[in-house]
Motif scaffolding. Sequence first.
Motif, PDB file in Angstrom:
ATOM      1  N   LEU A 199      46.818  21.955 -23.751  1.00  0.00           N
ATOM      2  CA  LEU A 199      45.789  22.875 -23.293  1.00  0.00           C
ATOM      3  C   LEU A 199      44.616  22.913 -24.267  1.00  0.00           C
ATOM      4  O   LEU A 199      43.466  23.083 -23.852  1.00  0.00           O
ATOM      5  CB  LEU A 199      46.383  24.275 -23.118  1.00  0.00           C
ATOM      6  CG  LEU A 199      45.637  25.268 -22.250  1.00  0.00           C
ATOM      7  CD1 LEU A 199      45.455  24.718 -20.848  1.00  0.00           C
ATOM      8  CD2 LEU A 199      46.375  26.587 -22.194  1.00  0.00           C
TER       9      LEU A 199
ATOM     10  N   VAL B 259      47.954  31.589 -12.981  1.00  0.00           N
ATOM     11  CA  VAL B 259      49.173  30.950 -13.460  1.00  0.00           C
ATOM     12  C   VAL B 259      49.172  29.508 -12.958  1.00  0.00           C
ATOM     13  O   VAL B 259      48.862  29.247 -11.792  1.00  0.00           O
ATOM     14  CB  VAL B 259      50.415  31.713 -12.953  1.00  0.00           C
ATOM     15  CG1 VAL B 259      51.683  31.029 -13.408  1.00  0.00           C
ATOM     16  CG2 VAL B 259      50.386  33.145 -13.441  1.00  0.00           C
TER      17      VAL B 259
ATOM     18  N   ARG C   4      50.832  24.076 -25.200  1.00  0.00           N
ATOM     19  CA  ARG C   4      49.776  24.650 -26.035  1.00  0.00           C
ATOM     20  C   ARG C   4      48.875  23.561 -26.609  1.00  0.00           C
ATOM     21  O   ARG C   4      47.643  23.674 -26.595  1.00  0.00           O
ATOM     22  CB  ARG C   4      50.384  25.484 -27.163  1.00  0.00           C
ATOM     23  CG  ARG C   4      49.362  26.221 -27.999  1.00  0.00           C
ATOM     24  CD  ARG C   4      50.004  27.005 -29.126  1.00  0.00           C
ATOM     25  NE  ARG C   4      50.961  28.005 -28.693  1.00  0.00           N
ATOM     26  CZ  ARG C   4      50.644  29.241 -28.318  1.00  0.00           C
ATOM     27  NH1 ARG C   4      49.396  29.624 -28.295  1.00  0.00           N
ATOM     28  NH2 ARG C   4      51.591  30.090 -27.952  1.00  0.00           N
TER      29      ARG C   4
ATOM     30  N   LYS D 296      41.150  28.055 -19.105  1.00  0.00           N
ATOM     31  CA  LYS D 296      41.506  29.469 -19.098  1.00  0.00           C
ATOM     32  C   LYS D 296      42.726  29.770 -18.242  1.00  0.00           C
ATOM     33  O   LYS D 296      42.978  30.920 -17.898  1.00  0.00           O
ATOM     34  CB  LYS D 296      40.312  30.286 -18.618  1.00  0.00           C
ATOM     35  CG  LYS D 296      39.137  30.197 -19.568  1.00  0.00           C
ATOM     36  CD  LYS D 296      37.985  31.033 -19.116  1.00  0.00           C
ATOM     37  CE  LYS D 296      36.883  30.924 -20.154  1.00  0.00           C
ATOM     38  NZ  LYS D 296      35.625  30.546 -19.557  1.00  0.00           N
ATOM     39  N   VAL D 297      43.499  28.726 -17.864  1.00  0.00           N
ATOM     40  CA  VAL D 297      44.731  28.971 -17.105  1.00  0.00           C
ATOM     41  C   VAL D 297      45.773  29.583 -18.036  1.00  0.00           C
ATOM     42  O   VAL D 297      45.645  29.526 -19.257  1.00  0.00           O
ATOM     43  CB  VAL D 297      45.289  27.674 -16.479  1.00  0.00           C
ATOM     44  CG1 VAL D 297      44.359  27.128 -15.452  1.00  0.00           C
ATOM     45  CG2 VAL D 297      45.634  26.663 -17.527  1.00  0.00           C
ATOM     46  N   ARG D 298      46.808  30.171 -17.431  1.00  0.00           N
ATOM     47  CA  ARG D 298      47.836  30.761 -18.280  1.00  0.00           C
ATOM     48  C   ARG D 298      49.218  30.354 -17.794  1.00  0.00           C
ATOM     49  O   ARG D 298      49.396  29.946 -16.644  1.00  0.00           O
ATOM     50  CB  ARG D 298      47.705  32.271 -18.355  1.00  0.00           C
ATOM     51  CG  ARG D 298      47.810  33.013 -17.098  1.00  0.00           C
ATOM     52  CD  ARG D 298      47.527  34.502 -17.263  1.00  0.00           C
ATOM     53  NE  ARG D 298      47.847  35.176 -16.024  1.00  0.00           N
ATOM     54  CZ  ARG D 298      49.026  35.697 -15.741  1.00  0.00           C
ATOM     55  NH1 ARG D 298      49.995  35.653 -16.617  1.00  0.00           N
ATOM     56  NH2 ARG D 298      49.243  36.269 -14.577  1.00  0.00           N
ATOM     57  N   PHE D 299      50.153  30.439 -18.712  1.00  0.00           N
ATOM     58  CA  PHE D 299      51.555  30.162 -18.433  1.00  0.00           C
ATOM     59  C   PHE D 299      52.319  31.470 -18.528  1.00  0.00           C
ATOM     60  O   PHE D 299      51.944  32.368 -19.275  1.00  0.00           O
ATOM     61  CB  PHE D 299      52.123  29.169 -19.452  1.00  0.00           C
ATOM     62  CG  PHE D 299      51.655  27.761 -19.260  1.00  0.00           C
ATOM     63  CD1 PHE D 299      52.378  26.877 -18.482  1.00  0.00           C
ATOM     64  CD2 PHE D 299      50.492  27.309 -19.861  1.00  0.00           C
ATOM     65  CE1 PHE D 299      51.961  25.577 -18.301  1.00  0.00           C
ATOM     66  CE2 PHE D 299      50.065  26.017 -19.690  1.00  0.00           C
ATOM     67  CZ  PHE D 299      50.798  25.149 -18.910  1.00  0.00           C
ATOM     68  N   THR D 300      53.425  31.577 -17.794  1.00  0.00           N
ATOM     69  CA  THR D 300      54.246  32.774 -17.879  1.00  0.00           C
ATOM     70  C   THR D 300      55.368  32.536 -18.874  1.00  0.00           C
ATOM     71  O   THR D 300      55.746  31.396 -19.153  1.00  0.00           O
ATOM     72  CB  THR D 300      54.845  33.119 -16.506  1.00  0.00           C
ATOM     73  OG1 THR D 300      55.599  32.001 -16.037  1.00  0.00           O
ATOM     74  CG2 THR D 300      53.757  33.465 -15.509  1.00  0.00           C
TER      75      THR D 300
ATOM     76  N   THR E  51      40.337  30.772 -13.838  1.00  0.00           N
ATOM     77  CA  THR E  51      40.407  31.785 -14.887  1.00  0.00           C
ATOM     78  C   THR E  51      41.558  32.745 -14.626  1.00  0.00           C
ATOM     79  O   THR E  51      41.657  33.353 -13.563  1.00  0.00           O
ATOM     80  CB  THR E  51      39.084  32.576 -14.955  1.00  0.00           C
ATOM     81  OG1 THR E  51      38.020  31.642 -15.107  1.00  0.00           O
ATOM     82  CG2 THR E  51      39.083  33.533 -16.126  1.00  0.00           C
ATOM     83  N   ASP E  52      42.452  32.872 -15.619  1.00  0.00           N
ATOM     84  CA  ASP E  52      43.602  33.784 -15.589  1.00  0.00           C
ATOM     85  C   ASP E  52      44.539  33.547 -14.403  1.00  0.00           C
ATOM     86  O   ASP E  52      45.214  34.470 -13.945  1.00  0.00           O
ATOM     87  CB  ASP E  52      43.142  35.246 -15.597  1.00  0.00           C
ATOM     88  CG  ASP E  52      42.518  35.624 -16.919  1.00  0.00           C
ATOM     89  OD1 ASP E  52      42.894  35.027 -17.942  1.00  0.00           O
ATOM     90  OD2 ASP E  52      41.632  36.505 -16.934  1.00  0.00           O
TER      91      ASP E  52
ATOM     92  N   LEU F 285      54.322  28.195 -22.817  1.00  0.00           N
ATOM     93  CA  LEU F 285      53.232  27.641 -23.621  1.00  0.00           C
ATOM     94  C   LEU F 285      53.767  26.867 -24.824  1.00  0.00           C
ATOM     95  O   LEU F 285      53.207  25.849 -25.218  1.00  0.00           O
ATOM     96  CB  LEU F 285      52.312  28.771 -24.087  1.00  0.00           C
ATOM     97  CG  LEU F 285      50.867  28.424 -24.385  1.00  0.00           C
ATOM     98  CD1 LEU F 285      50.219  27.736 -23.211  1.00  0.00           C
ATOM     99  CD2 LEU F 285      50.089  29.658 -24.755  1.00  0.00           C
TER     100      LEU F 285
END
Length: 145
Positions: free
Chosen positions: A96, A27, A93, A64-68, A24-25, A72
Amino acid sequence: MYTQKSFVLKPADADKKWYLVDATDKVVGRLATEIADILRGKNNPKYTPHTDSGDFVVVVNADKVRFTGRKLDQKKYYKHSGYVGGLKETTARELLAKKPEQVVMNAVKGMLPKNSLGRQQLKKLKVFAGNEHAHEAQKPEVYNF
């Protein structure tokens, strides 16, 4: 006469642990480097490069991972059918949304050796999109970084 000898871990002597990682959250790239180190066994003092001395990793909340930055929309994943003109591309995107497990798997796969040892180590990675996973019986330890 005394000669020093290097320690070489035999695969049968490696005690494998199970770790649980919450994505979760996190990178994607930074998460993947930590996971790749655990799979290879680099966090273990008995690390031997040519043996599979790493541990098992269970990743939950892969959706719930994120890209910087703008990765995306700009990062592309490619696959080829093997036929002429069979190249397919997908943005981060889209992947995901469809298969969030694949995003983490691709990132970790790129950080492992490109040989039979790397393929063997990748099999020890279990990725789940949600919070539930099928490895409660192994009693994984929570891994914080």
